[in-house]
Design a protein around this motif. Structure first.
Motif, mmCIF file in Angstrom:
data_model
loop_
_atom_site.group_PDB
_atom_site.id
_atom_site.type_symbol
_atom_site.label_atom_id
_atom_site.label_comp_id
_atom_site.label_asym_id
_atom_site.label_seq_id
_atom_site.Cartn_x
_atom_site.Cartn_y
_atom_site.Cartn_z
ATOM 1 N N ILE A 184 0.849 -1.198 0.000
ATOM 2 C CA ILE A 184 0.000 0.000 0.000
ATOM 3 C C ILE A 184 0.875 1.234 0.000
ATOM 4 O O ILE A 184 1.846 1.311 0.751
ATOM 5 C CB ILE A 184 -0.877 0.016 1.258
ATOM 6 C CG1 ILE A 184 -1.793 -1.188 1.257
ATOM 7 C CG2 ILE A 184 -1.660 1.301 1.361
ATOM 8 C CD1 ILE A 184 -2.703 -1.238 2.449
ATOM 9 N N THR A 185 0.524 2.166 -0.820
ATOM 10 C CA THR A 185 1.298 3.408 -0.866
ATOM 11 C C THR A 185 0.461 4.524 -1.477
ATOM 12 O O THR A 185 -0.536 4.278 -2.144
ATOM 13 C CB THR A 185 2.593 3.207 -1.691
ATOM 14 O OG1 THR A 185 3.276 4.444 -1.792
ATOM 15 C CG2 THR A 185 2.334 2.685 -3.086
ATOM 16 N N HIS A 186 0.883 5.775 -1.200
ATOM 17 C CA HIS A 186 0.284 6.902 -1.931
ATOM 18 C C HIS A 186 1.066 7.160 -3.201
ATOM 19 O O HIS A 186 0.672 7.952 -4.037
ATOM 20 C CB HIS A 186 0.452 8.214 -1.143
ATOM 21 C CG HIS A 186 -0.267 8.269 0.131
ATOM 22 N ND1 HIS A 186 0.331 8.101 1.348
ATOM 23 C CD2 HIS A 186 -1.569 8.513 0.378
ATOM 24 C CE1 HIS A 186 -0.556 8.244 2.283
ATOM 25 N NE2 HIS A 186 -1.723 8.494 1.733
ATOM 26 N N ASP A 187 2.252 6.550 -3.267
ATOM 27 C CA ASP A 187 3.285 7.028 -4.162
ATOM 28 C C ASP A 187 3.411 6.157 -5.416
ATOM 29 O O ASP A 187 3.868 5.025 -5.361
ATOM 30 C CB ASP A 187 4.595 7.024 -3.363
ATOM 31 C CG ASP A 187 5.700 7.754 -4.074
ATOM 32 O OD1 ASP A 187 5.638 7.869 -5.314
ATOM 33 O OD2 ASP A 187 6.627 8.210 -3.398
ATOM 34 N N ILE A 188 3.014 6.724 -6.553
ATOM 35 C CA ILE A 188 3.047 5.969 -7.800
ATOM 36 C C ILE A 188 4.469 5.531 -8.144
ATOM 37 O O ILE A 188 4.687 4.461 -8.701
ATOM 38 C CB ILE A 188 2.497 6.844 -8.956
ATOM 39 C CG1 ILE A 188 1.018 7.123 -8.744
ATOM 40 C CG2 ILE A 188 2.725 6.216 -10.310
ATOM 41 C CD1 ILE A 188 0.103 5.990 -9.063
ATOM 42 N N SER A 189 5.472 6.360 -7.792
ATOM 43 C CA SER A 189 6.841 5.977 -8.151
ATOM 44 C C SER A 189 7.272 4.741 -7.371
ATOM 45 O O SER A 189 8.046 3.925 -7.880
ATOM 46 C CB SER A 189 7.809 7.135 -7.942
ATOM 47 O OG SER A 189 7.684 7.627 -6.639
ATOM 48 N N VAL A 190 6.768 4.574 -6.155
ATOM 49 C CA VAL A 190 7.065 3.364 -5.366
ATOM 50 C C VAL A 190 6.454 2.144 -6.057
ATOM 51 O O VAL A 190 7.078 1.091 -6.177
ATOM 52 C CB VAL A 190 6.512 3.515 -3.925
ATOM 53 C CG1 VAL A 190 6.516 2.180 -3.187
ATOM 54 C CG2 VAL A 190 7.325 4.542 -3.152
ATOM 55 N N VAL A 191 5.244 2.308 -6.547
ATOM 56 C CA VAL A 191 4.566 1.212 -7.250
ATOM 57 C C VAL A 191 5.347 0.832 -8.504
ATOM 58 O O VAL A 191 5.618 -0.340 -8.761
ATOM 59 C CB VAL A 191 3.138 1.639 -7.643
ATOM 60 C CG1 VAL A 191 2.533 0.672 -8.632
ATOM 61 C CG2 VAL A 191 2.271 1.745 -6.423
ATOM 62 N N ALA A 192 5.752 1.853 -9.256
ATOM 63 C CA ALA A 192 6.445 1.590 -10.512
ATOM 64 C C ALA A 192 7.745 0.839 -10.257
ATOM 65 O O ALA A 192 8.155 -0.008 -11.044
ATOM 66 C CB ALA A 192 6.724 2.915 -11.226
ATOM 67 N N GLN A 193 8.365 1.122 -9.120
ATOM 68 C CA GLN A 193 9.646 0.504 -8.780
ATOM 69 C C GLN A 193 9.478 -0.924 -8.270
ATOM 70 O O GLN A 193 10.395 -1.737 -8.373
ATOM 71 C CB GLN A 193 10.266 1.376 -7.685
ATOM 72 C CG GLN A 193 11.702 1.110 -7.362
ATOM 73 C CD GLN A 193 12.146 2.001 -6.194
ATOM 74 O OE1 GLN A 193 11.647 3.099 -5.984
ATOM 75 N NE2 GLN A 193 13.083 1.518 -5.420
ATOM 76 N N THR A 194 8.324 -1.235 -7.709
ATOM 77 C CA THR A 194 8.209 -2.475 -6.936
ATOM 78 C C THR A 194 7.189 -3.484 -7.453
ATOM 79 O O THR A 194 7.373 -4.681 -7.264
ATOM 80 C CB THR A 194 7.786 -2.117 -5.474
ATOM 81 O OG1 THR A 194 8.451 -0.940 -5.079
ATOM 82 C CG2 THR A 194 8.106 -3.235 -4.513
ATOM 83 N N CYS A 195 6.099 -3.011 -8.044
ATOM 84 C CA CYS A 195 4.945 -3.908 -8.211
ATOM 85 C C CYS A 195 4.793 -4.451 -9.632
ATOM 86 O O CYS A 195 5.230 -3.831 -10.602
ATOM 87 C CB CYS A 195 3.662 -3.177 -7.833
ATOM 88 S SG CYS A 195 3.686 -2.601 -6.145
ATOM 89 N N ASP A 196 4.126 -5.619 -9.733
ATOM 90 C CA ASP A 196 3.753 -6.176 -11.039
ATOM 91 C C ASP A 196 2.388 -5.613 -11.445
ATOM 92 O O ASP A 196 2.156 -5.248 -12.578
ATOM 93 C CB ASP A 196 3.601 -7.705 -10.961
ATOM 94 C CG ASP A 196 4.769 -8.360 -10.263
ATOM 95 O OD1 ASP A 196 5.901 -8.099 -10.691
ATOM 96 O OD2 ASP A 196 4.551 -9.121 -9.291
#
Ligand SMILES: Nc1ncnc2c1ncn2[C@@H]1O[C@H](COP(=O)(O)OP(=O)(O)OP(=O)(O)O)[C@@H](O)[C@H]1O
Ligand SMILES: [Mg+2]
Length: 337
Positions: free
Chosen positions: A208-220
Motif C-alpha cells: 500500500i502506498t500513496h506514491d506511484i513511483s514506489v509502485v512503478a519501482q516495486t509492483c507487477d
C-alpha cells in the motif's frame, strides 16, 4: 488459482448517527508470487481493507457484505482455529506506522519473542535465535535486537517491522505504507530489500502506498482505490501508461517527470463523505469528463484484455479522454512545480 480473493467486500464503521462506508464493495484477486500495489489518496479505505483481511479492525468496524477467500476457502466462514492458523502465519502484515506503535519501554526483541512463543509455538531461546537471524536477513546487526524502538533510525525501524512480519514464515505480506516518511534513498534501500526477500522467500506482497513511483519501482500489478472501491486494476505498466479511469489518469499526472520538466497537476476536490449514500459515480464531483449518467448511475466494472478492469461509464472512450488529459485542457488546475 488466486491465493487471496476479495469479493464485494464491504467494511463499514458504526458511527453514532449512522455508518461510514470506508470499504464499499471491493473485488481484488492476489496471485501467488505477485506484488500488487494498492494506491489511492488518504482516506480512501486502503488500511481499512487490509485490517479487514487481517481481522484487526477497530471495534466499531464490521463486515457489511462480501467475503475474503484464502486458497479458495472463505476466511469469514471458517472456524476460529483454522483462521488463527492462517492469520499472521500464512498472511502477515506490516501495519501502517508500525514501529511508532511499538511499546517504547521494551526492547524490540520482546515483540519477536511474544509473537513466536504465543503464535509460533517456539521456546524463548528459539525465538531469540530466530529474531537474530531475521535481523541479519533485513540487514541489521543481530547485536541490535536488545535495542529499544527509539534507538533505530526511520529506515532501520522499517527493516525491523519487516523482520517482525516475517517471524512466522508467511506466504503473503501486506505492507501498509512501508516507506512513507523515509527519504528517497532509504526508501529505495528498503524497497530493494523487500524485493530481494520476496524472491528469496517466495513471498506474495500487497503493497500500500500513496506514491506511484514506489509502485512503478516495486509492483507487477496495480489496484487503484477511490472512496472505498477499486476504480481500476491491471498491470502496473498498462495502468500507468494507458489509464482507463479518470482518477488513475489524474494520479499518474500528479507525479510529473521532473527531468522532462513536466508540471505537477493536482486533482482538485476531495473524496466524498462516505457517511452519506452516494448516487452515481463517486468520482463525479472531481471528474473533468463527467456526463449526465455519471451523476445518477453507479458505473459497473468493465473487464478488458490482460486482466484489466475499470469502473467508469466513459472507459470505452478512454483513449480520447487521455488525449484530452494530455493536452492539459481538462486537468485545468495546474499547480506550479
Ligand atoms: N474507527 C473508525 N471509525 C470511523 N471512521 C474511521 C475509523 N477508522 C477509519 N475511519 C475512516 O475511514 C476512512 C478510511 O480510512 P483508512 O485508514 O482506511 O484510509 P487510508 O486509505 O488507509 O488512508 P491513509 O492513506 O491516510 O492511510 C477515513 O475516512 C477514516 O477517517
Ligand atoms: Mg492507511
Amino acid at each position: 488459482m488466486d491465493l487471496l480473493t476479495i469479493k464485494n467486500l464491504k467494511i463499514h464503521y458504526q458511527l453514532k448517527n449512522g455508518v461510514f462506508k470506508a470499504v464499499d464493495g471491493v473485488d481484488l484477486e492476489v496471485k501467488k508470487g505477485q506484488t500488487i500495489g494498492l494506491v489511492g489518496e488518504s482516506g480512501c479505505g486502503k488500511s481499512t481493507l487490509v485490517k479487514g483481511i487481517m481481522q484487526v479492525m477497530s471495534k466499531n468496524a464490521f463486515f457489511a457484505d462480501g467475503d475474503i477467500e484464502y486458497n479458495g476457502e472463505s476466511m469469514l466462514a471458517m472456524s476460529e482455529s483454522k483462521r488463527r492458523g492462517i492469520l499472521w502465519k500464512e498472511i502477515s502484515m506490516i501495519p501502517q506506522a508500525s514501529m511508532d506503535s511499538m511499546n517504547p519501554v521494551y526492547p524490540v526483541v520482546d515483540a519477536f519473542v511474544e509473537i513466536m512463543t504465543l503464535k509460533g509455538g517456539k521456546s524463548k531461546k528459539e525465538a531469540i535465535l530466530r529474531a537474530e537471524e531475521l535481523f541479519e536477513l533485513v540487514g541489521i546487526d543481530k547485536s541490535r535486537i536488545k535495542d529499544y524502538p527509539h534507538q533505530f533510525s526511520g529506515g532501520m525501524k522499517q527493516r525491523v517491522a519487516i523482520a517482525l512480519a516475517l517471524c512466522l514464515d508467511p506466504k503473503i505480506i501486506i505492507a501498509d505504507e512501508p516507506v512513507t516518511a523515509l527519504d528517497v534513498i532509504v526508501q529505495h534501500q528498503v524497497l530493494t530489500m523487500l524485493n530481494r526477500l520476496k524472491n528469496e522467500l517466495d513471498l506474495t506482497i500487497i503493497l500500500i502506498t500513496h506514491d506511484i513511483s514506489v509502485v512503478a519501482q516495486t509492483c507487477d500489478d496495480l489496484a487503484v482505490m477511490y472512496a472505498g472501491k477499486i476504480a481500476e486494476k491491471g498491470s502496473v505498466l498498462e495502468v500507468l501508461r494507458d489509464p482507463k479511469h479518470p482518477y488513475s489518469m489524474g494520479l499518474s499526472n500528479a507525479f510529473p517527470d521532473l527531468l522532462k520538466n513536466e508540471k505537477l497537476i493536482s486533482i482538485e476536490g476531495s473524496v466524498p463523505d462516505l457517511a452519506h449514500n452516494i448516487e452515481g459515480c463517486r468520482f463525479v464531483s472531481r471528474c473533468p469528463f463527467a456526463i449526465d449518467q455519471c451523476h445518477t448511475l453507479e458505473p459497473v466494472v468493465t473487464e478488458y484484455e490482460n486482466n484489466r478492469s475499470a469502473a467508469c461509464h466513459r472507459a470505452p472512450e478512454y483513449r480520447d479522454l487521455q488525449q484530452l488529459a494530455e493536452e492539459a485542457s481538462v486537468w485545468n488546475k495546474v499547480t506550479t512545480t
